[in-house]
Design a protein around this motif. Structure first.
Motif, mmCIF file in Angstrom:
data_model
loop_
_atom_site.group_PDB
_atom_site.id
_atom_site.type_symbol
_atom_site.label_atom_id
_atom_site.label_comp_id
_atom_site.label_asym_id
_atom_site.label_seq_id
_atom_site.Cartn_x
_atom_site.Cartn_y
_atom_site.Cartn_z
ATOM 1 N N TRP A 1 0.500 -1.616 -0.241
ATOM 2 C CA TRP A 1 0.018 -0.067 0.578
ATOM 3 C C TRP A 1 1.253 1.400 -0.298
ATOM 4 O O TRP A 1 0.661 2.095 -0.884
ATOM 5 N N LEU B 1 2.600 1.518 -3.249
ATOM 6 C CA LEU B 1 2.109 2.217 -4.419
ATOM 7 C C LEU B 1 1.237 3.009 -4.279
ATOM 8 O O LEU B 1 0.302 3.526 -5.236
ATOM 9 N N GLY B 2 1.302 3.521 -2.709
ATOM 10 C CA GLY B 2 0.282 5.118 -2.187
ATOM 11 C C GLY B 2 -0.108 6.036 -4.367
ATOM 12 O O GLY B 2 -0.529 6.502 -4.348
ATOM 13 N N GLU B 3 1.706 6.404 -4.718
ATOM 14 C CA GLU B 3 1.606 7.593 -5.216
ATOM 15 C C GLU B 3 0.967 6.906 -6.748
ATOM 16 O O GLU B 3 0.693 8.072 -7.760
ATOM 17 N N MET C 1 -1.553 5.155 -6.965
ATOM 18 C CA MET C 1 -2.571 5.223 -6.784
ATOM 19 C C MET C 1 -3.235 6.633 -7.064
ATOM 20 O O MET C 1 -4.367 7.041 -7.524
ATOM 21 N N ASN D 1 -2.305 8.433 -8.962
ATOM 22 C CA ASN D 1 -1.986 8.801 -10.811
ATOM 23 C C ASN D 1 -3.198 8.209 -11.136
ATOM 24 O O ASN D 1 -4.244 8.262 -12.494
ATOM 25 N N TRP D 2 -3.106 6.722 -10.879
ATOM 26 C CA TRP D 2 -3.953 5.655 -11.639
ATOM 27 C C TRP D 2 -6.000 6.549 -11.222
ATOM 28 O O TRP D 2 -6.722 6.379 -12.155
ATOM 29 N N PHE D 3 -5.947 6.531 -9.551
ATOM 30 C CA PHE D 3 -7.635 7.068 -9.434
ATOM 31 C C PHE D 3 -7.223 9.047 -9.872
ATOM 32 O O PHE D 3 -8.687 9.143 -8.701
ATOM 33 N N GLU E 1 -2.564 10.948 -1.730
ATOM 34 C CA GLU E 1 -2.050 9.269 -1.341
ATOM 35 C C GLU E 1 -2.962 9.110 -0.388
ATOM 36 O O GLU E 1 -3.678 9.528 0.133
ATOM 37 N N PRO E 2 -3.361 7.625 -0.864
ATOM 38 C CA PRO E 2 -4.590 7.608 0.296
ATOM 39 C C PRO E 2 -4.284 7.315 1.012
ATOM 40 O O PRO E 2 -3.248 6.698 1.882
ATOM 41 N N SER F 1 -5.059 0.387 4.627
ATOM 42 C CA SER F 1 -4.761 -0.606 4.646
ATOM 43 C C SER F 1 -4.368 -1.280 5.719
ATOM 44 O O SER F 1 -4.487 -2.476 6.299
#
Length: 102
Positions: free
Chosen positions: A65, A68-70, A72, A74-76, A81-82, A87
């Motif tokens: 988590w 991959l925060g950064e 995520m 960009n993706w969403f 960051e979430p 997590s």
């Protein structure tokens, strides 16, 4: 001594939960010794085995988590960051599932 570690509230809560689980499992083991049992894990396990496997899963979920925060963001298309609390909740749910059904 712990200056290298980033001691945020979620990190502290995670480690406090781990310590409390270890204390609880020790007391439980002293009061009621465990037996091997077969759940959905591919091996027969004791409570201690399932705790170890669950803690390892929780650690990997939290690390993934954070890593991959950064991405995520960009993706969403998130403004930040979430939260790591997400997590934490997911990892504790996975730990509970491994302890109960594993």
């Amino acid at each position: 001594m712990f200056g290298w570690m980033v001691w945020t509230t979620p990190v502290a809560v995670f480690f406090v939960c781990v310590v409390l689980m270890l204390i609880g499992m020790t007391i439980w083991e002293l009061r009621s010794p465990t037996r091997l049992r077969k759940g959905w894990l591919p091996i027969a396990t004791t409570r201690g085995d399932r705790l170890f496997i669950g803690l390892m899963c929780a650690a990997w979920i939290n690390l993934a988590w954070v890593g991959l925060g950064e991405a995520m963001m960009n993706w969403f298309s998130l403004p930040e960051e979430p939260s790591v609390w997400i997590s934490f909740v997911v990892s504790m749910a996975v730990l509970a599932l491994v302890m109960r059904k594993g």
